[in-house]
Write an enzyme that holds these catalytic residues in place. Structure first.
Site, PDB file in Angstrom:
ATOM      1  N   ASP A 249      -2.380 -28.665 -50.737  1.00  0.00           N
ATOM      2  CA  ASP A 249      -1.231 -27.768 -50.736  1.00  0.00           C
ATOM      3  C   ASP A 249      -0.585 -27.697 -49.358  1.00  0.00           C
ATOM      4  O   ASP A 249      -1.223 -27.965 -48.334  1.00  0.00           O
ATOM      5  CB  ASP A 249      -1.612 -26.374 -51.230  1.00  0.00           C
ATOM      6  CG  ASP A 249      -2.665 -25.696 -50.369  1.00  0.00           C
ATOM      7  OD1 ASP A 249      -3.606 -26.372 -49.924  1.00  0.00           O
ATOM      8  OD2 ASP A 249      -2.546 -24.477 -50.132  1.00  0.00           O
TER       9      ASP A 249
ATOM     10  N   GLU B 265      -5.466 -23.635 -49.815  1.00  0.00           N
ATOM     11  CA  GLU B 265      -5.893 -23.373 -48.435  1.00  0.00           C
ATOM     12  C   GLU B 265      -4.816 -22.632 -47.676  1.00  0.00           C
ATOM     13  O   GLU B 265      -5.113 -21.760 -46.856  1.00  0.00           O
ATOM     14  CB  GLU B 265      -6.221 -24.686 -47.725  1.00  0.00           C
ATOM     15  CG  GLU B 265      -7.020 -24.506 -46.428  1.00  0.00           C
ATOM     16  CD  GLU B 265      -6.156 -24.266 -45.197  1.00  0.00           C
ATOM     17  OE1 GLU B 265      -6.715 -23.882 -44.147  1.00  0.00           O
ATOM     18  OE2 GLU B 265      -4.931 -24.463 -45.258  1.00  0.00           O
TER      19      GLU B 265
END
Length: 392
Positions: free
Chosen positions: A74, A139
């Site tokens: 991400d 994250e």
């Protein structure tokens, strides 16, 4: 164009805003499956914030120790598109740099992981070392359904990790000049000091919570300024306490507020614990008779990997590839390494120069992508030599 660069560009072109993996893990998983990796997708989170995690493992001969490469697919939001020199999800080259959201944090590292493994297994198809990847799409967000969930799953199954390299951007001036062998802990507090709201012209009928908190605030600031929380140690800076927000009042200039809310954060070394810091703050508030409520959130505990097999293997790999004598550091913020360190004794972070992360026109030096791949491959080779020697 190198295979590592091609893969990095393929990943950057996917708009994988947290928690949407946007197919990145499928791209990587398909390449790993061809190498004999067993793939497991672990989804977590509510329907409107579904997180995708990938745990991929290739067992070594005779169940050798496990080296994990960990990272996230991400990326943070782009910010205003019109401020980007080129579209953020269109990989673009300028001046020896590769531009795109996630180029540095951390899709180039992910590409380097996979190609390093491909090259290693092409040369040694039956290693003693067990290889694994742990990837998450959570994250950059809340980080509650990502790596921590995979770590809990592995622990519940009794699966062990011996070494872990997290591909966070750790370098400062040149790729390889700094690696993280630990991180400080993070703990936040929300303090609400209670007062009595009233007219500012009649203070005897009210109680100003800002005034009530001021002496305690002065003492907390003095402790922090004097480095009095703890002295730190050879690996960690002294613990730091900082206020991030103070909220009080109605917005009118003739009203004494009924409460003041203070948000603060500790970044703490291994010389302190959450409990010891909480007790210190509570003692100051009690000394000054502050009427309050206080809520704590521990974002992550500190961890440290002393120089041993993994640190030495990475340092040697960086020196052999670049000639750099790398610096060990525990500076900076938190990363998913804080979760992995709970189940793995040797965890380090190594990745490209971090100057452009989360910025408009994020970029990574093109030559650093191949450098990282070679350092990762050399590290695998060194740990395999250790493993093969232990098995002999």
């Amino acid at each position: 164009m190198s295979r590592t660069l091609q893969l990095a560009e393929q990943l950057i072109s996917r708009p994988s805003l947290t928690p949407d993996d946007a197919g990145c893990q499928q791209i990587l998983g398909e390449r790993l499956a061809r190498l004999g990796f067993r793939l497991e997708t672990i989804e977590s989170g509510p329907a409107d914030f579904r997180v995708t995690n990938l745990w991929a493992v290739r067992a070594g001969a005779d169940g050798g120790r496990t080296l994990v490469f960990a990272g996230h697919t991400d990326v943070v939001p782009t910010g205003p598109l019109d401020e980007w020199t080129s579209p953020p999800f269109t990989p673009t080259h300028r001046g020896g740099q590769l531009y795109g959201r996630g180029a540095c944090d951390m899709k180039s590292s992910l590409a380097a992981f996979v190609v390093a493994i491909e090259e290693f297994l092409a040369a040694r198809p039956d290693p003693q070392l067990t290889l694994a990847l742990l990837l998450t799409s959570d994250e950059e967000g809340p980080s509650v359904d990502g790596t921590v969930v995979v770590c809990h799953t592995l622990a519940a199954r009794g699966e062990t990790i011996d070494y872990c390299i997290v591909g966070e951007p750790t370098s400062v001036e040149r790729c390889g000049d700094m690696i993280k062998n630990g991180r400080r802990g993070s703990m936040s507090g929300r303090l609400t000091v209670n007062g009595i709201q009233g007219h500012i012209a009649y203070p005897h009928l009210a109680r100003n919570p800002v005034h009530a908190f001021a002496p305690a605030l002065a003492e907390l600031v003095a402790i922090n300024a004097a480095g009095g929380w703890d002295p730190g140690n050879a690996f960690f800076q002294p613990t730091s306490w900082q206020i991030s927000n103070i909220h009080a009042g109605t917005g009118a200039n003739n009203v004494i507020p009924g409460a003041v809310v203070i948000d603060f954060n500790f970044r703490f070394s291994t010389e302190s614990t959450p409990e010891s810091l909480q007790q210190r703050v509570q003692a100051v508030l009690d000394t000054h008779g502050v009427d309050h409520t206080l809520a704590w959130t521990v974002g992550g505990l500190p961890f440290l990997t002393p120089p041993a097999e993994l640190v030495e293997a990475v340092q040697q790999a960086i020196h052999d590839e670049t000639g750099i004598v790398t610096e060990l550091s525990t500076s900076g913020g938190t990363s998913d390494a804080r979760f992995i360190a709970r189940i793995c004794k040797q965890v380090i972070e190594f990745g490209p120069v971090n100057a452009s992360i989360h910025k408009i026109d994020e970029h990574v030096a093109v030559d650093a992508i191949e450098t990282m791949k070679n350092v990762y491959r050399r590290t695998i080779e060194r740990l395999e030599q250790i493993e093969a020697g232990s098995a002999a």
